[in-house]
Structures are given as structure tokens and as C-alpha cells.
Scaffold this motif. Structure first.
Motif, PDB file in Angstrom:
ATOM      1  N   ILE A   1      31.589  11.979  15.636  1.00  0.00           N
ATOM      2  CA  ILE A   1      31.107  12.377  16.959  1.00  0.00           C
ATOM      3  C   ILE A   1      31.641  13.754  17.338  1.00  0.00           C
ATOM      4  O   ILE A   1      30.901  14.592  17.883  1.00  0.00           O
ATOM      5  N   THR A   2      32.912  14.018  17.058  1.00  0.00           N
ATOM      6  CA  THR A   2      33.486  15.318  17.406  1.00  0.00           C
ATOM      7  C   THR A   2      32.711  16.450  16.750  1.00  0.00           C
ATOM      8  O   THR A   2      32.425  17.474  17.371  1.00  0.00           O
ATOM      9  N   GLY A   3      32.348  16.258  15.484  1.00  0.00           N
ATOM     10  CA  GLY A   3      31.605  17.302  14.793  1.00  0.00           C
ATOM     11  C   GLY A   3      30.177  17.439  15.281  1.00  0.00           C
ATOM     12  O   GLY A   3      29.716  18.538  15.594  1.00  0.00           O
ATOM     13  N   ILE A   4      29.476  16.329  15.421  1.00  0.00           N
ATOM     14  CA  ILE A   4      28.051  16.403  15.725  1.00  0.00           C
ATOM     15  C   ILE A   4      27.795  16.777  17.171  1.00  0.00           C
ATOM     16  O   ILE A   4      26.861  17.534  17.463  1.00  0.00           O
ATOM     17  N   ARG A   5      28.612  16.304  18.113  1.00  0.00           N
ATOM     18  CA  ARG A   5      28.329  16.629  19.514  1.00  0.00           C
ATOM     19  C   ARG A   5      28.622  18.093  19.815  1.00  0.00           C
ATOM     20  O   ARG A   5      27.966  18.717  20.645  1.00  0.00           O
ATOM     21  N   THR A   6      29.609  18.690  19.128  1.00  0.00           N
ATOM     22  CA  THR A   6      29.910  20.107  19.325  1.00  0.00           C
ATOM     23  C   THR A   6      28.740  20.957  18.841  1.00  0.00           C
ATOM     24  O   THR A   6      28.284  21.871  19.540  1.00  0.00           O
ATOM     25  N   ALA A   7      28.265  20.654  17.634  1.00  0.00           N
ATOM     26  CA  ALA A   7      27.108  21.382  17.115  1.00  0.00           C
ATOM     27  C   ALA A   7      25.878  21.143  17.972  1.00  0.00           C
ATOM     28  O   ALA A   7      25.083  22.057  18.224  1.00  0.00           O
ATOM     29  N   ALA A   8      25.712  19.910  18.448  1.00  0.00           N
ATOM     30  CA  ALA A   8      24.524  19.577  19.242  1.00  0.00           C
ATOM     31  C   ALA A   8      24.489  20.343  20.554  1.00  0.00           C
ATOM     32  O   ALA A   8      23.409  20.725  21.019  1.00  0.00           O
ATOM     33  N   SER A   9      25.640  20.582  21.173  1.00  0.00           N
ATOM     34  CA  SER A   9      25.627  21.354  22.417  1.00  0.00           C
ATOM     35  C   SER A   9      25.188  22.789  22.146  1.00  0.00           C
ATOM     36  O   SER A   9      24.441  23.388  22.937  1.00  0.00           O
ATOM     37  N   ALA A  10      25.627  23.344  21.017  1.00  0.00           N
ATOM     38  CA  ALA A  10      25.219  24.704  20.663  1.00  0.00           C
ATOM     39  C   ALA A  10      23.736  24.760  20.331  1.00  0.00           C
ATOM     40  O   ALA A  10      23.017  25.693  20.726  1.00  0.00           O
ATOM     41  N   VAL A  11      23.248  23.762  19.605  1.00  0.00           N
ATOM     42  CA  VAL A  11      21.828  23.727  19.252  1.00  0.00           C
ATOM     43  C   VAL A  11      20.976  23.452  20.491  1.00  0.00           C
ATOM     44  O   VAL A  11      19.861  23.975  20.623  1.00  0.00           O
ATOM     45  N   LEU A  12      21.496  22.659  21.417  1.00  0.00           N
ATOM     46  CA  LEU A  12      20.795  22.479  22.693  1.00  0.00           C
ATOM     47  C   LEU A  12      20.671  23.809  23.424  1.00  0.00           C
ATOM     48  O   LEU A  12      19.624  24.105  24.022  1.00  0.00           O
TER      49      LEU A  12
ATOM     50  N   LEU B   1      23.252  22.953  10.629  1.00  0.00           N
ATOM     51  CA  LEU B   1      22.146  22.990   9.673  1.00  0.00           C
ATOM     52  C   LEU B   1      21.238  21.775   9.842  1.00  0.00           C
ATOM     53  O   LEU B   1      20.012  21.878   9.730  1.00  0.00           O
ATOM     54  N   ARG B   2      21.799  20.627  10.116  1.00  0.00           N
ATOM     55  CA  ARG B   2      21.001  19.409  10.325  1.00  0.00           C
ATOM     56  C   ARG B   2      20.204  19.474  11.629  1.00  0.00           C
ATOM     57  O   ARG B   2      19.090  18.952  11.717  1.00  0.00           O
ATOM     58  N   LEU B   3      20.781  20.082  12.649  1.00  0.00           N
ATOM     59  CA  LEU B   3      20.207  20.013  13.993  1.00  0.00           C
ATOM     60  C   LEU B   3      19.226  21.133  14.323  1.00  0.00           C
ATOM     61  O   LEU B   3      18.268  20.913  15.077  1.00  0.00           O
ATOM     62  N   LEU B   4      19.449  22.322  13.805  1.00  0.00           N
ATOM     63  CA  LEU B   4      18.605  23.461  14.196  1.00  0.00           C
ATOM     64  C   LEU B   4      17.107  23.208  13.989  1.00  0.00           C
ATOM     65  O   LEU B   4      16.288  23.557  14.854  1.00  0.00           O
ATOM     66  N   PRO B   5      16.690  22.597  12.866  1.00  0.00           N
ATOM     67  CA  PRO B   5      15.245  22.379  12.684  1.00  0.00           C
ATOM     68  C   PRO B   5      14.642  21.401  13.686  1.00  0.00           C
ATOM     69  O   PRO B   5      13.404  21.315  13.779  1.00  0.00           O
ATOM     70  N   LEU B   6      15.479  20.700  14.436  1.00  0.00           N
ATOM     71  CA  LEU B   6      14.950  19.788  15.452  1.00  0.00           C
ATOM     72  C   LEU B   6      14.507  20.515  16.719  1.00  0.00           C
ATOM     73  O   LEU B   6      13.780  19.941  17.531  1.00  0.00           O
TER      74      LEU B   6
END
Length: 333
Positions: A124-135, A161-166
Motif C-alpha cells: 500500500i505504501t508504494g502503490i498509494r504514493t505512486a497513485a497520488s502522483a498519477v492522479l 509504470l503500472r498506473l500511468l497507462p490508466l
């Protein structure tokens, strides 16, 4: 006058007894967290912050000299379980095959305060940090963006890398790192990605630039950003950091909350000395009280510090999914 009637036993007679607590491993957490739902949930979380619905207090830090540090982060919003996370950052872990960020999350029933779930917080720590940036890229980048560059080849780079294409229909994603081999290995994990040795040329051709390093000094030059670029930064390395100070000072700046301007460990080192009025909260853009991108040539900047609200959203999504699926195991608490 008779004493008031009460159905409750006196406090000294009441014991907690055994209660069942859901336990979720790192693998179970990942399996129960849909990434599209996370992006939407964070957008609602930022809106809740801006409306004053979310409690997300400052995080305290414990420092272990020459080893690492430990941060405590908590948050709550009506309708959710109370969330508390401990995240420990110990860089030497990488030498013994452990992640350098390790975290544990506890959830609590907001009606009673009783523990409902213990889950691993590392994913969660890794994915939510990246997700806020991708948001931030979904909200602020040019909708016609086709090229992105990720600087870094660690956990944050992997999740970006996983989130940007979304959020954008990209033609390619450049991966840049001080370790070219790591960049090449990460690029192999995604069909849109390719390793890029020249950071400057990668940045100059990009519509979206994501800084995702653990660098104590700036990893790009402000002059490399082309008109219309959106840049995000998630790195945390006081007393300096990966984002050039000029980038935050010369362009439209967006943050999670005004706490970003406080000293570390609460705020962002790269924003030291800036007037908090120079930054716009992402939630204000979400609810429409502040403007996001104003034209195709504007450079927008998002500097993240990581806040408890992001853990709250992610952990509650995981918990709801796990409960709905009848997940086990539990332990008696």
C-alpha cells in the motif's frame, strides 16, 4: 432520589475477551486492491480533505542513527474504518534482500475503537504514493499527452509504470536511472516502456515527467521541461531532494495539503522557504474551487509528501473487498 437505571455493568466488571481480527498478507492486500478503484478513491479522498471531512494529523518520526527512521501515519473519514500505519525506512535492508520500506496497517471500528484488521502496509505504501502522483497527471496533464518519462527504477518507478497507462493513452514511457541495468530490467516488464540513457533528452520530449527516486539532490534541470509538461515528484530525502527548487518556484505548484510547506518529516524539503499560498491543494482542483491546468503551454508541478488519507483510502478498499470475499485468516485478539 433513586440512582439512574443503567443496563451497563460497571467498568471494572467488563473485559474485552477474545475478538476476531482479520489478517491480510502483502499478497492478499495486492489481490484485494483494484488500481482503477484506488485512483477514484484517492480523488474522492482529496475532495474530502478539501471539504474538511478527513482527519489526517501530522506524522511523528523516530530516528535510529545510521540505520533508518520510523513514521506513524493515521487518518479517518466518516464511513470508513480508522486507519493507522507504521512505516519504517531502512536503506540497508536492500543488502539483505528486504524492501527498504516496510509497513504495517491497523484498522479500527469507528463505533467502538476495536481492532478490525491487521494488514501488511508495504504494498500500500508504494502503490498509494505512486497513485497520488498519477492522479495529479489525470487532473493536470495535457489530455493529449503521449510520452512520459519515469526517473528512477525502484518500487515507485514500478508502480508509476503500472498506473500511468490508466490515466493517459501513451505511446511510450521512458525509464531513466543512474543504474542503466535496473532501468532496462524495469522496462522489460511493460510493453510501452523502454530504457533511456540520456535523461535530458527523455525529459525534453515528454508530456509527463515523474520523479521517483531516493536522491538527495535534484535529478533534472528545470530548463529541460518543455512547455505544457506536467511533472510530479514523490521522493523524500531531507534536507534536499530530487526536485529542483526552481521547478516549484517558477511554475504552477500543486500539493496534497498546505502541510507540504512545513519542515520535514511532515512537509517537503524542496518547498522550504516557499509561501504556502504559492501552492494549490489537489482537492481544491477536484471540487472546483481552484483551477487546474489553464492552457496547453503551462507547466504544472505536483510535489507529494505522502499523507495518512492515502493509506486510509487504500486500506479501506482492501478491507471491504476482503470482507466481501469472505477472506481469512483471522486471529483472536
Amino acid at each position: 432520589m433513586p440512582a439512574p437505571l443503567s443496563a451497563a455493568a460497571p467498568a471494572f466488571e467488563i473485559v474485552k475477551g477474545e475478538r476476531e481480527v482479520l489478517v491480510l498478507s502483502e499478497a492478499a492486500v495486492e489481490a484485494n486492491l483494484d488500481l482503477a478503484d484506488l485512483l477514484d478513491g484517492l480523488q474522492e479522498g482529496f475532495a474530502g480533505l478539501e471539504r474538511g471531512e478527513v482527519q489526517s494529523p501530522h506524522r511523528p518520526e523516530i530516528t535510529v542513527p545510521e540505520a533508518g527512521f520510523s513514521l506513524a501515519m493515521s487518518a479517518w473519514q466518516p464511513g470508513m474504518q480508522i486507519c493507522t500505519k507504521i512505516v519504517n525506512v531502512f536503506e540497508a535492508n536492500l543488502d539483505i534482500g528486504l524492501p527498504n520500506h516496510l509497513a504495517m496497517i491497523n484498522l479500527f471500528d469507528p463505533a467502538t475503537g476495536a481492532t478490525t484488521c491487521v494488514m501488511d502496509g508495504t504494498y500500500i505504501t508504494g502503490i498509494r504514493t505512486a497513485a497520488s502522483a498519477v492522479l495529479s497527471a489525470r487532473l493536470l496533464s495535457n489530455p493529449a499527452s503521449t510520452v512520459a518519462t519515469i526517473i528512477g527504477a525502484g518500487v515507485q518507478a514500478r508502480e508509476h509504470l503500472r498506473l500511468l497507462p490508466l490515466v493517459r493513452d501513451l505511446d511510450r514511457i521512458n525509464i531513466c536511472s543512474l543504474d542503466p541495468e535496473h532501468a532496462a530490467r524495469l522496462a522489460e516488464t511493460h510493453p510501452l516502456a523502454s530504457a533511456h540513457d540520456d535523461i535530458e533528452s527523455a525529459v525534453r520530449e515528454s508530456d509527463i515527467v515523474c520523479l521517483a527516486t531516493h536522491s538527495s539532490t535534484p535529478v533534472i534541470d528545470a530548463s529541460w521541461l518543455s512547455p505544457g509538461t506536467h511533472i510530479s515528484s514523490v521522493g523524500y530525502y531531507p534536507p534536499e531532494g530530487e526536485l529542483p527548487p526552481a521547478v516549484a518556484r517558477q511554475h504552477r505548484l500543486f500539493v496534497e495539503t498546505p502541510d507540504a510547506f512545513l519542515p520535514a518529516p511532515v512537509g517537503c524539503s524542496e518547498l522550504t522557504g516557499l509561501d504556502p499560498a504559492s501552492g494549490t491543494a489537489l482537492g481544491a482542483v477536484v471540487i472546483g474551487t481552484a483551477e487546474g491546468r489553464t492552457d496547453d503551454t503551462e507547466i504544472t508541478v505536483y510535489k507529494a509528501m505522502g499523507i495518512g488519507m492515502e493509506d486510509l483510502v487504500a486500506a479501506n478498499l482492501v478491507y471491504r473487498s476482503a470482507v466481501a470475499s469472505g477472506a481469512t485468516p483471522t486471529f483472536a485478539w
